[in-house]
Design an enzyme around this catalytic site. Structure first.
Site, PDB file in Angstrom:
ATOM      1  N   LYS A 207       0.141   3.853  -2.635  1.00  0.00           N
ATOM      2  CA  LYS A 207      -0.872   4.904  -2.555  1.00  0.00           C
ATOM      3  C   LYS A 207      -0.269   6.303  -2.432  1.00  0.00           C
ATOM      4  O   LYS A 207      -0.986   7.299  -2.597  1.00  0.00           O
ATOM      5  CB  LYS A 207      -1.821   4.607  -1.398  1.00  0.00           C
ATOM      6  CG  LYS A 207      -2.695   3.385  -1.695  1.00  0.00           C
ATOM      7  CD  LYS A 207      -3.384   2.838  -0.465  1.00  0.00           C
ATOM      8  CE  LYS A 207      -4.153   1.565  -0.852  1.00  0.00           C
ATOM      9  NZ  LYS A 207      -4.503   0.741   0.309  1.00  0.00           N
TER      10      LYS A 207
ATOM     11  N   LYS B 297       3.359   6.487   5.073  1.00  0.00           N
ATOM     12  CA  LYS B 297       2.332   5.546   4.583  1.00  0.00           C
ATOM     13  C   LYS B 297       2.750   4.126   4.901  1.00  0.00           C
ATOM     14  O   LYS B 297       3.886   3.730   4.642  1.00  0.00           O
ATOM     15  CB  LYS B 297       2.138   5.707   3.066  1.00  0.00           C
ATOM     16  CG  LYS B 297       1.048   4.802   2.493  1.00  0.00           C
ATOM     17  CD  LYS B 297      -0.320   5.257   2.927  1.00  0.00           C
ATOM     18  CE  LYS B 297      -1.388   4.203   2.624  1.00  0.00           C
ATOM     19  NZ  LYS B 297      -1.341   3.062   3.569  1.00  0.00           N
TER      20      LYS B 297
ATOM     21  N   SER C 103      -5.739   3.676   4.407  1.00  0.00           N
ATOM     22  CA  SER C 103      -5.278   2.796   3.336  1.00  0.00           C
ATOM     23  C   SER C 103      -6.432   2.141   2.584  1.00  0.00           C
ATOM     24  O   SER C 103      -6.374   0.972   2.198  1.00  0.00           O
ATOM     25  CB  SER C 103      -4.341   1.712   3.901  1.00  0.00           C
ATOM     26  OG  SER C 103      -3.486   1.214   2.900  1.00  0.00           O
TER      27      SER C 103
ATOM     28  N   SER D 231       0.781  -1.244   0.000  1.00  0.00           N
ATOM     29  CA  SER D 231       0.000   0.000   0.000  1.00  0.00           C
ATOM     30  C   SER D 231       0.811   1.291   0.000  1.00  0.00           C
ATOM     31  O   SER D 231       0.227   2.376  -0.091  1.00  0.00           O
ATOM     32  CB  SER D 231      -0.958   0.017   1.190  1.00  0.00           C
ATOM     33  OG  SER D 231      -2.037  -0.855   0.953  1.00  0.00           O
TER      34      SER D 231
END
Length: 379
Positions: A63, A224, A115, A60
């Site tokens: 992203k 993140k 997320s 993720s």
């Protein structure tokens, strides 16, 4: 020579060899990640690295790219209609409903803090026209940034494609690029975000999954998280202390929180930002034509160790003044040279030098544009 003397000499030699192992190697030996990198944000200097250029699955942290493309689209105030495809996306979710109308800005917060894979697809469809069209934009941006060992196949990082990968170094480049965006910095450091509920019953409350930011490390400024079964744990974070802004990326790291803290502590302990301000630059100018009429848009800066400080030097490069410039100041170019910061023989930073009189009211628009292009803040 007697045997015991040879043994003593051998022991001393081995001890000296191991004492010469740099702190960098010692620090990276303790990192659990298969790939890791510590980068100074403004210069891009790599302070620590471990297998940083090996292609790996990234989960993720993908992203970050999805978010920055949404921010650069100019559509953050648009209202997005959520599709069935977005709602059916597997994995982590912000629980969007088919047909729901939601601001793109809210989707980006849901993407970064929680997320949401459903948010990633909704963003991709709105910004790129389709998920497939958005993936083209992702790879175009990756090439623009210089992510040479990266390929994106989706906007969320799920393991639904073999051609979705990056490297620790490339992801640091992406985070370095993203952190130049003011709104991205704001979203990345947000601990809690409240978004309107589509049915108007109550607001949604999204809490950031980045524990480094929320409770583990006081100097963390954002980041993140990521995880899939094939990628394992991935993490990109940023931290700032005493004027030093750092980025850490870890891929396939079972102990990523501690990896990041250890790497940041190494960076903050061993490096400082060396700065050369405008006054110090001008002191090096001997030409009377230029000496009182030069300005730089920012200071020269570079992260160095205490030992490296002695190897820093500044060189000033200026155009040779033309005779007609003294008679007619309007002929003087706006940019008349540059100041270059060297670490040893390597040029590590430079800044244009501008002539004050040529950037008077007549050229004010040029001066404003020069600052707007990012030289002032993020150079």
């Amino acid at each position: 020579m007697k045997l015991w003397k040879l043994i003593v000499l051998f022991i001393v030699a081995v001890a000296m060899l191991f004492s010469c192992i740099p702190d960098q190697a010692k620090a990276m030996n303790e990192v659990s990640a298969q790939s890791a990198v510590l980068m100074e944000q403004h210069s891009g200097r790599i302070l620590l690295e471990k297998d940083a250029h090996t292609k790996r699955r990234i989960a993720s942290i993908t992203k970050i790219m999805t978010a920055i493309l949404a921010l650069e689209s100019g559509k953050m105030d648009d209202t997005v209609t959520v599709s069935a495809r977005a709602v059916r996306t597997e994995g982590s979710s912000i629980y969007l409903k088919e047909g729901e109308k939601i601001k793109l800005r809210d989707l980006v917060y849901g993407l970064m803090l929680r997320s949401g894979n459903d948010a990633a697809v909704a963003i991709a469809e709105h910004v790129g026209g389709s998920v497939e069209g958005f993936v083209v934009l992702m790879n175009q941006k990756a090439a623009e940034i210089g992510m040479r060992n990266t390929e994106f196949a989706n906007p969320h990082g799920l393991d639904d494609a073999e051609n979705h990968y990056s490297t620790a170094y490339d992801m640091a480049l992406l985070m370095q690029y993203a952190m130049k965006n003011k709104e991205f910095r704001k979203i990345s450091r947000t601990k809690v975000y409240r978004a309107p509920d589509p049915e108007g019953k109550s607001e949604r409350v999204w809490r950031n999954k980045n524990k480094l930011l929320t409770k583990l490390y006081e100097y963390c400024t954002g980041g993140k998280t990521g995880y899939t079964k094939r990628a394992n744990r991935t993490l990109v974070t940023t931290a700032s202390k005493d004027g030093l802004d750092l980025i850490v990326v870890t891929l396939d790291a079972p102990d990523d929180w501690n990896d990041h803290i250890a790497m940041y502590e190494y960076g903050f302990k061993h490096y400082v930002i060396a700065k050369v301000d405008q006054k110090r630059m001008i002191k090096k100018i001997r030409d009377s034509f230029y000496r009182e009429n030069i300005q730089a848009s920012r200071a020269l800066r570079y992260p160095v160790t205490e030992e490296e400080m002695k190897d820093l030097r500044v060189k000033i490069h200026l155009l040779r003044p033309h005779k007609e410039w003294k008679k007619d100041e309007s002929r003087i170019p706006a940019i008349v040279g540059k100041a270059v910061l060297y670490l040893g023989e390597e040029a590590v930073d430079e800044v244009p030098l501008l002539h004050k009189k040529s950037t008077s009211k007549r050229d004010r628009s040029f001066w404003n544009a020069f600052h707007f292009l990012g030289v002032k803040n993020d150079g």
